[in-house]
Motif scaffolding. Structure first.
Motif, mmCIF file in Angstrom:
data_model
loop_
_atom_site.group_PDB
_atom_site.id
_atom_site.type_symbol
_atom_site.label_atom_id
_atom_site.label_comp_id
_atom_site.label_asym_id
_atom_site.label_seq_id
_atom_site.Cartn_x
_atom_site.Cartn_y
_atom_site.Cartn_z
ATOM 1 N N ASP A 48 0.848 -1.191 0.000
ATOM 2 C CA ASP A 48 0.000 0.000 0.000
ATOM 3 C C ASP A 48 0.884 1.243 0.000
ATOM 4 O O ASP A 48 2.111 1.139 0.141
ATOM 5 N N VAL A 49 0.263 2.387 -0.159
ATOM 6 C CA VAL A 49 0.999 3.649 -0.189
ATOM 7 C C VAL A 49 1.734 3.884 1.129
ATOM 8 O O VAL A 49 2.875 4.349 1.145
ATOM 9 N N ALA A 72 23.483 9.566 -8.805
ATOM 10 C CA ALA A 72 22.536 9.348 -9.900
ATOM 11 C C ALA A 72 21.446 10.412 -9.871
ATOM 12 O O ALA A 72 21.091 10.913 -8.812
ATOM 13 N N ASP A 73 20.930 10.731 -11.044
ATOM 14 C CA ASP A 73 19.749 11.586 -11.151
ATOM 15 C C ASP A 73 18.544 10.665 -11.236
ATOM 16 O O ASP A 73 18.575 9.670 -11.959
ATOM 17 N N ALA A 74 17.489 10.989 -10.515
ATOM 18 C CA ALA A 74 16.327 10.108 -10.503
ATOM 19 C C ALA A 74 15.042 10.912 -10.416
ATOM 20 O O ALA A 74 15.037 12.049 -9.946
ATOM 21 N N GLN A 75 13.982 10.296 -10.855
ATOM 22 C CA GLN A 75 12.623 10.797 -10.685
ATOM 23 C C GLN A 75 11.892 9.696 -9.920
ATOM 24 O O GLN A 75 12.074 8.514 -10.228
ATOM 25 N N LEU A 76 11.080 10.055 -8.947
ATOM 26 C CA LEU A 76 10.373 9.053 -8.160
ATOM 27 C C LEU A 76 8.947 9.503 -7.929
ATOM 28 O O LEU A 76 8.714 10.663 -7.583
ATOM 29 N N VAL A 77 8.026 8.604 -8.144
ATOM 30 C CA VAL A 77 6.629 8.861 -7.831
ATOM 31 C C VAL A 77 6.079 7.660 -7.090
ATOM 32 O O VAL A 77 6.535 6.527 -7.285
ATOM 33 N N ILE A 78 5.110 7.906 -6.233
ATOM 34 C CA ILE A 78 4.349 6.832 -5.597
ATOM 35 C C ILE A 78 2.938 6.928 -6.155
ATOM 36 O O ILE A 78 2.332 7.999 -6.131
ATOM 37 N N VAL A 79 2.463 5.828 -6.671
ATOM 38 C CA VAL A 79 1.146 5.780 -7.303
ATOM 39 C C VAL A 79 0.264 4.802 -6.540
ATOM 40 O O VAL A 79 0.673 3.664 -6.296
ATOM 41 N N GLU A 80 -0.907 5.250 -6.153
ATOM 42 C CA GLU A 80 -1.854 4.353 -5.482
ATOM 43 C C GLU A 80 -2.397 3.357 -6.504
ATOM 44 O O GLU A 80 -2.777 3.722 -7.611
ATOM 45 N N GLY A 81 -2.396 2.083 -6.137
ATOM 46 C CA GLY A 81 -2.868 1.033 -7.038
ATOM 47 C C GLY A 81 -4.370 0.902 -7.035
ATOM 48 O O GLY A 81 -5.077 1.615 -6.330
ATOM 49 N N VAL A 82 -4.815 -0.050 -7.815
ATOM 50 C CA VAL A 82 -6.257 -0.290 -7.924
ATOM 51 C C VAL A 82 -6.740 -1.207 -6.823
ATOM 52 O O VAL A 82 -6.005 -1.931 -6.233
#
Length: 82
Positions: A48-49, A72-82
């Motif tokens: 879960d989130v 390192a260069d990074a992009q990060l997102v947290i996405v709530e699932g279904v």
């Protein structure tokens, strides 16, 4: 200078502590639309989130995160699932 290989060794055990697992880890990508061209793509799944947030802010992950942020260069997102 820190080495990204060190990060790859340090991060997985911390992910597992919070119930996470790798879905994709630097495999080949195929862009079908748009102009995004990721050089490396990692997708993690957590129960879960809250677990993902707990891992990101955890004392276990902190050393690995600091190492990655230094090399390192990074992009990060947290996405709530279904």
């Amino acid at each position: 200078m820190p080495d990204y290989g060190q990060y790859r060794a340090l991060a997985p055990p911390t992910i597992a502590v919070y119930g996470g697992r790798y879905i994709a880890r630097a495999g080949a990508t195929q862009v079908k639309e748009g102009d995004w061209r990721p050089e490396r793509l990692v997708i993690l799944e957590f129960p879960d989130v809250a677990s993902a947030e707990a891992w990101w802010n955890s004392p276990e992950y902190a050393p690995a995160k600091a190492l990655r942020q230094s090399c390192a260069d990074a992009q990060l997102v947290i996405v709530e699932g279904v």
